[in-house]
Design an enzyme around this catalytic site. Structure first.
Site, PDB file in Angstrom:
ATOM      1  N   ASP A 471       0.829  -1.204   0.000  1.00  0.00           N
ATOM      2  CA  ASP A 471       0.000   0.000   0.000  1.00  0.00           C
ATOM      3  C   ASP A 471       0.868   1.260   0.000  1.00  0.00           C
ATOM      4  OD1 ASP A 471      -2.321   1.507   0.136  1.00  0.00           O
ATOM      5  OD2 ASP A 471      -3.060   0.565   1.968  1.00  0.00           O
ATOM      6  N   ASP A 541     -10.798   2.145  -3.281  1.00  0.00           N
ATOM      7  CA  ASP A 541     -11.352   1.791  -1.970  1.00  0.00           C
ATOM      8  C   ASP A 541     -12.866   1.733  -2.008  1.00  0.00           C
ATOM      9  OD1 ASP A 541      -9.171   1.281  -0.442  1.00  0.00           O
ATOM     10  OD2 ASP A 541      -8.956   3.318   0.314  1.00  0.00           O
TER      11      ASP A 541
END
Ligand code: DGJ
Length: 724
Positions: A471, A541
């Site tokens: 990430d 997301d």
């Protein structure tokens, strides 16, 4: 011979069976663009605009004429329009009069030093050296043409062949001048949780474009642009796509000049960029991909997808089925302990899932996003047996184990920061601006990278991982490195991204059997550079099924489904509050690398049974879902329906997905024409057993049932059964 040079006309011709890219040397010196589009055998002199045929031309042109010429590599010298390369000499002056010096045609293509790039199997490349005779500075242009996809790869290398230092202030990767400006211009823009929405407008005189100065390709913009002929659709008209193999700041722009010549360029963002070159040193630009289609926008996307599958993604999983995963993020966020994770994992076994992924919150004392990035040691409050113990138990259940890391970051509240406060990107005297309560490690520094590679690989070994989610949750501002002299501070953005690539290369190389997925606060670094290291990326997301239709639709302009991480999540959805049927969430996620992101322990047994059935179907159809040819049938951008289909290369299998947003009263069942099938074959719907001719499905259509309720979906899994 996909690249030829005709000495009599001084013409370079790059071609495959479908596409030609032609340029010639004006006056034996200046490379000027002639044609990029459908394959032609040649373009004769009498068809080329007279003033570009130099020096015999009646205008008796001299160097001022560079302002008229469709230059392949404009440098603000003579040509007063926007340029591709700008250098400043020791004198403080900045002319760069590039003229032909030599060329070479080679098999394959050269690698680009520390930068990722497409592989060149089966390709041929042209290396064209241009030189400014006065300063000695050279620019080496590299062009690669592929037989299997309609993409030309371009990059440039600037070599200081002089005797004093120079500073490169602008170094784009490619420039193409189009005659006229009768095109529509599309870019992908968005924000967190609504990335990569296509925006289209007509080209107009002046400047238009998209860029990122965020140190990453970003959720706001994408290193991509497209020009389309007026009226082009998914299936018809011409589409010219430009994409960059780079994960840092970029610029993609079109400048329409006073003669309506449209100059399209793409490369590293010039803002906050410069690079000092001592005599003999060179600067390599990232690689750009120029994709042409005469079969509409869909044709362009399929060429980009072929490039990704055949030349970009690499490693064990590049063309393989991907494990079906469950990620604990939306199930627990930071609030978990070993028992909670194991209860999720046990339910995942019942649901016939392959891989359990432990997301953020397993290290340091990270109970929220305020701390611990950099402290990659196990939090034994949550995991009393550490990662090793958890992983062992997960593996014992018959699941693979995956782990989340964010290697590029540092929390001010971390042991690492307390030990090395100067390891982050910062400007002395100014506040260290935090975003998500974190700072960015200065990865231009060798010792920082060595440290990160050491602690991350130790964690991955300890955890015996099968999968890694890498990430990156903030963008970069206040650029400054404690390690660089003042005259090199403007190099930090590019040095940092080279450092990211170096770390990715070193870490992924140590785990050849591990599947890596990149991520950046959702889809904030969804670019071809990342795909060279990790074959899939978390798309966004936003796990809401209808938003996903839109985001995956925009993303698919360049990227195939095999790149797009897509999960089924809980309802009401955590980003939109919307409730959509489980079947629709699954249908949408199937058009990416499939997984779940919800608390399975809260689902009733009937849902688990349904999930088992979805998983069986995904396993069976993954080759076509991930690696098939994509046809977008209905656009959800501004519309009420989304539909797309994937067809296997031999056209014997296809999956069609259709989603309605709102149900509208008094609707009728509709007809939807399919695409990409073999008209001579008969296909069977493997759920109903009914059969249809390929011709029937494409030229008449398939029945879409009118929806009863919002966000309803239908899928058809088609398999060829015989010739008609
Ligand atoms: C951002 C990612 O996109 C999410 O999926 C999740 O991994 C969080 N970061 C964790 O902090």
């Amino acid at each position: 011979m996909p690249i030829t040079y005709d000495g009599s006309t001084q013409c370079f011709h790059l071609f495959n069976d479908r596409v030609s890219y032609i340029f010639r040397l004006a006056g034996g010196k200046y490379p000027i663009h002639v044609h990029w589009g459908r394959r032609v055998r040649r373009v004769r002199d009498e068809l080329i605009e007279r003033r570009t045929i130099w020096p015999e031309d009646a205008f008796s042109l001299n160097e001022t004429a560079l302002d008229f010429l469709p230059l392949e590599c404009p440098t603000y010298t003579g040509d007063l329009r926007e340029g591709m390369i700008h250098v400043i000499h020791a004198s403080g002056m900045s002319p760069l009069l590039l003229a032909y010096e030599s060329h070479e045609i080679v098999e394959d293509k050269p690698s680009l030093g520390g930068l990722p790039s497409a592989r060149g199997e089966g390709a041929q490349s042209l290396l064209l050296t241009l030189r400014d005779e006065v300063s000695g500075v050279a620019v080496e242009l590299c062009y690669t043409v592929y037989a299997d996809t309609d993409v030309i790869a371009r990059s440039a290398r600037i070599v200081n062949g002089g005797s004093t230092d120079i500073v490169v202030n602008k170094a784009l990767s490619a420039c193409v001048d189009f005659e006229g400006c009768d095109y529509d211009f599309t870019t992908l823009c968005g924000a967190w949780a609504r990335e990569r929405r296509p925006y289209t407008r007509p080209l107009v005189p002046g400047d238009q474009g998209t860029s990122s100065a965020r140190g990453a390709s970003s959720v706001q913009t994408s290193p991509f642009m497209m020009l389309t002929s007026k009226g082009a659709t998914e299936t018809e008209g011409e589409a010219y796509g430009f994409a960059l193999c780079y994960s840092g700041g970029f610029e993609a722009s079109v400048h329409v000049d006073h003669h309506y010549i449209s100059r399209a360029m793409i490369g590293i963002q010039p803002f906050n960029f410069s690079w000092k070159l001592a005599p003999g040193e060179a600067f390599q630009t990232p690689e750009a991909y120029l994709c042409y289609s005469c079969e509409g926008i869909g044709g362009m996307s399929r060429s980009f997808h072929r490039l990704v599958h055949s030349h970009i993604t690499t490693g064990k999983y590049a063309r393989a089925p991907r494990p079906l995963l469950i990620n604990n993020w939306e199930a627990t966020y930071f609030a978990f302990d070993e028992e909670k994770l194991l209860s999720l994992a046990r339910r995942a076994v019942e649901a016939d899932i392959d891989l359990f992924v432990l997301d953020d919150g397993w290290f340091g004392h990270r109970d929220d996003d305020h701390s611990s990035l950099g402290d990659w040691f196990d939090d034994t409050r949550k995991l009393p047996n550490g990662l090793a113990g958890l992983s062992e138990k997960i593996h014992a259940l018959g699941l693979k184990f995956g782990l989340w890391v964010e290697p590029e970051m540092i929390s001010p509240d971390s042991e690492l920061y307390r030990a090395h406060p100067d390891w982050c990107i910062h400007v002395p005297g100014y506040p260290r601006i935090e975003s998500r309560n974190q700072l960015v490690l200065d990865l231009s520094r060798d010792e920082v990278r060595d440290h990160v590679v050491g602690v991350i690989t130790a964690a991955l070994r300890r955890a015996n991982v099968d999968y890694v989610k890498w990430d990156m949750n903030r963008f970069i501002t206040m650029w400054g490195s404690a390690d660089l002299p003042a005259d090199r501070q403007q190099e930090l953005g590019h040095r940092h991204i080279l450092g990211v690539y170096d770390m990715m290369r070193r870490i992924t190389a140590q785990f050849p059997d591990v599947l890596f997925e990149s991520c950046a606060g959702g889809g904030g670094r969804f670019d071809l550079g990342m795909m060279c290291f990790m074959p899939q990326a978390w798309c966004t997301d936003d796990t809401d099924a209808w938003m996903r239709c839109q985001i995956q639709h925009g993303t698919s302009l360049v990227f195939p489904a095999s790149c797009m991480g897509a999960h089924v999540s809980a309802v009401p959805n955590h980003q939109t509050g919307r409730s959509t049927p489980l079947r629709t969430r699954a249908a949408v996620a199937m058009n990416g690398t499939y997984g779940y992101e919800l608390d399975l322990t809260k689902l009733p047994d009937e849902d688990i049974a349904e999930i088992r059935a979805f998983n069986k179907r995904v396993r069976e159809m993954q080759p076509v879902l991930l690696y098939g040819d994509l046809y977008r049938l209905r656009s959800p951008i501004g519309g009420n329906e989304a539909a797309w289909m994937s067809v296997s290369p031999d056209k014997r299998e296809a999956v069609v997905t259709h989603v309605f947003a709102q149900a509208i009263p008094n609707m009728k069942d509709g007809l939807m024409r399919l695409a990409g099938l073999d008209e001579t074959l008969t296909y069977q719907d493997i759920d109903t057993g009914k059969t249809y001719g390929g011709d029937e499905l494409m030229y008449y259509g398939i029945r879409v049932t009118k929806p009863w309720g919002d966000y309803m979906s239908q899928q058809w899994f088609l398999r060829a059964v015989k010739e008609d």
